[in-house]
Motif scaffolding. Structure first.
Motif, short mmCIF file in Angstrom:
data_model
loop_
_atom_site.label_atom_id
_atom_site.label_comp_id
_atom_site.label_asym_id
_atom_site.label_seq_id
_atom_site.Cartn_x
_atom_site.Cartn_y
_atom_site.Cartn_z
N THR A 23 -91.13 56.89 -3.62
CA THR A 23 -89.85 56.22 -3.39
C THR A 23 -88.72 57.18 -3.74
OG1 THR A 23 -89.89 55.29 -5.62
CG2 THR A 23 -90.79 53.92 -3.84
N PRO A 24 -87.50 56.95 -3.24
CA PRO A 24 -86.41 57.90 -3.51
C PRO A 24 -86.15 58.16 -4.99
CG PRO A 24 -85.80 56.45 -1.72
CD PRO A 24 -87.10 55.93 -2.26
N ARG A 137 -82.66 50.58 -5.29
CA ARG A 137 -82.42 49.54 -6.29
C ARG A 137 -83.52 48.48 -6.19
NH1 ARG A 137 -77.15 48.69 -7.95
NH2 ARG A 137 -77.08 46.54 -7.20
N CYS A 138 -84.71 48.90 -6.57
CA CYS A 138 -85.87 48.02 -6.48
C CYS A 138 -86.44 47.75 -7.87
CB CYS A 138 -86.95 48.63 -5.59
SG CYS A 138 -86.53 48.63 -3.83
N LEU A 139 -87.07 46.60 -8.02
CA LEU A 139 -87.61 46.17 -9.30
C LEU A 139 -89.07 45.79 -9.17
CD1 LEU A 139 -84.71 43.78 -10.39
CD2 LEU A 139 -85.06 46.14 -11.14
N THR A 140 -89.84 46.01 -10.23
CA THR A 140 -91.20 45.51 -10.29
C THR A 140 -91.17 44.00 -10.43
OG1 THR A 140 -91.35 45.67 -12.69
CG2 THR A 140 -91.94 47.64 -11.42
N ARG A 141 -92.34 43.36 -10.35
CA ARG A 141 -92.37 41.89 -10.45
C ARG A 141 -91.83 41.43 -11.80
NH1 ARG A 141 -97.47 40.87 -9.34
NH2 ARG A 141 -97.14 40.33 -7.16
N ASP A 142 -92.27 42.04 -12.89
CA ASP A 142 -91.79 41.64 -14.22
C ASP A 142 -90.28 41.84 -14.33
OD1 ASP A 142 -94.33 40.96 -14.98
OD2 ASP A 142 -94.71 42.80 -16.11
N ARG A 176 -90.25 44.59 -0.99
CA ARG A 176 -89.75 45.56 -0.03
C ARG A 176 -90.75 46.70 0.16
NH1 ARG A 176 -84.46 46.79 1.68
NH2 ARG A 176 -84.07 44.57 1.20
N HIS A 177 -91.49 47.04 -0.90
CA HIS A 177 -92.46 48.13 -0.84
C HIS A 177 -93.73 47.72 -1.60
CE1 HIS A 177 -89.24 50.78 0.51
NE2 HIS A 177 -88.54 50.44 -0.54
N TYR A 178 -94.86 48.25 -1.16
CA TYR A 178 -96.11 48.16 -1.89
C TYR A 178 -96.55 49.59 -2.21
CZ TYR A 178 -96.68 43.21 -0.72
OH TYR A 178 -96.52 41.84 -0.61
N PRO A 185 -95.99 46.24 -6.32
CA PRO A 185 -94.99 45.73 -5.37
C PRO A 185 -93.59 45.86 -5.96
CG PRO A 185 -96.11 43.91 -6.46
CD PRO A 185 -96.77 45.16 -6.95
N LEU A 186 -92.62 46.15 -5.11
CA LEU A 186 -91.24 46.30 -5.54
C LEU A 186 -90.34 45.39 -4.72
CD1 LEU A 186 -90.87 50.19 -5.84
CD2 LEU A 186 -91.34 48.55 -7.68
N TRP A 187 -89.42 44.70 -5.42
CA TRP A 187 -88.46 43.82 -4.76
C TRP A 187 -87.08 44.45 -4.76
CZ3 TRP A 187 -92.83 42.07 -6.88
CH2 TRP A 187 -93.50 41.03 -6.23
N ALA A 188 -86.41 44.40 -3.62
CA ALA A 188 -85.06 44.95 -3.50
C ALA A 188 -84.07 44.01 -4.18
CB ALA A 188 -84.70 45.13 -2.04
N LEU A 189 -83.11 44.60 -4.86
CA LEU A 189 -82.13 43.81 -5.61
C LEU A 189 -81.36 42.87 -4.70
CD1 LEU A 189 -81.27 43.69 -8.61
CD2 LEU A 189 -79.34 45.13 -8.02
N GLU A 190 -81.02 43.33 -3.49
CA GLU A 190 -80.25 42.45 -2.60
C GLU A 190 -81.06 41.25 -2.14
OE1 GLU A 190 -81.28 46.23 -0.12
OE2 GLU A 190 -80.73 45.71 -2.19
#
Length: 275
Positions: A23-24, A137-142, A176-178, A185-190
């Motif tokens: 990832t970037p 700007r991605c976050l893990t599940r936790d 947004r990404h695996y 897995p990563l979730w985008a902040l938006e």
């Protein structure tokens, strides 16, 4: 393929990492480590998206006047030095996993911009992927669950199992990404912000009990037990003394829809947004 060589394990040879698989934010971190002394994770200089004037102690440190005003306009940076090298005996963690995990440990608004001369002195030359990392700007599940729970007016408190259940039902946003073979897995902040801002009806616990099919004097108690098992928490409380707790109706309906023997009636999607 663009690669760099890093020494992430103490006393081990350099490991080659394909930057195009990262990832970037992790790519910028890899570049920062590659530029550091000995290609080791001594530290990483990070941009924060703020200015030095945003620091509440700025006036105390720099005073007032033209010089202090000019200083206040400079970008704020933070030197992170708690990047721990992998042990030589660690044959489980890959360099890619180490980079992705440490990149996500940074605050979501921070991004790597430079490596380090030592554990106390950063470099000044910016890495090539610094600007791209700024938009990551991605976050893990936790992290995503903590972010949802920390909202002031629209706090959403869910267990890990509840989040997975609501995602399966189409109520919660997809990652947004695996990464790492699907293990991260990563979730985008938006996407999380859109979930917080969605419109939904608030049901009192008595209405929830009715939707769950409970009746009688123990209906609300049974409903609370079911919500506890699901990991779904109240989103507020009705006004007045003795008022009932309120729950997000769309979450309740989504949970019901994925009960064994139930048809799938999750939230519909339109153009990638939740409606």
């Amino acid at each position: 393929m663009t690669t760099v060589k890093l020494r992430l394990r103490k006393g081990s040879p350099l490991s080659e990492v394909d930057l195009d698989t990262l990832t970037p934010k992790a790519r910028a971190l890899a570049e920062a480590v590659a530029m550091s002394f000995g290609r080791q994770p001594l530290g990483v200089l990070c941009g924060t998206g703020r200015t030095k004037g945003d620091n509440p102690n700025h006036r105390y440190v720099y005073g007032t006047g033209p010089a202090a005003h000019a200083k206040a306009a400079e970008p704020d940076v933070q030197f992170v030095t708690d990047l721990t090298p992998m042990l030589a005996a660690d044959s489980v963690t890959s360099p890619e996993e180490w980079l992705e995990c440490n990149a996500r440990r940074l605050p979501v608004d921070w991004w790597p911009i430079a490596g380090a001369k030592s554990r106390i002195e950063p470099l000044t030359e910016h890495v090539p992927s610094a600007e791209a990392a700024r938009t990551d700007r991605c976050l893990t599940r936790d992290q995503a669950l903590r972010y949802l729970a920390d909202q002031d007016e629209r706090s959403i408190i869910l267990s890990n199992d509840a989040w997975i259940m609501l995602q399966k039902a189409g109520n919660a946003p997809d990652p947004r990404h695996y990464l790492l073979g699907g293990r991260m897995p990563l979730w985008a902040l938006e996407d999380l912000d859109a979930y917080v801002a969605r419109d939904f009806e608030r049901w009192p616990i008595s209405r929830v009990a009715e939707a769950l099919g409970y009746s009688g004097g123990s209906a609300t108690g049974s409903a609370r037990k079911q919500l506890f098992r699901w990991g779904i928490s109240a989103v507020g409380r009705a006004p007045g003394r003795g008022a009932e707790s309120l729950y997000a109706a769309d979450q309740i309906l989504a949970a019901i829809s994925v009960r064994p023997g139930s048809g799938r009636r999750g939230a519909s999607r339109q153009g990638g947004r939740f409606v």
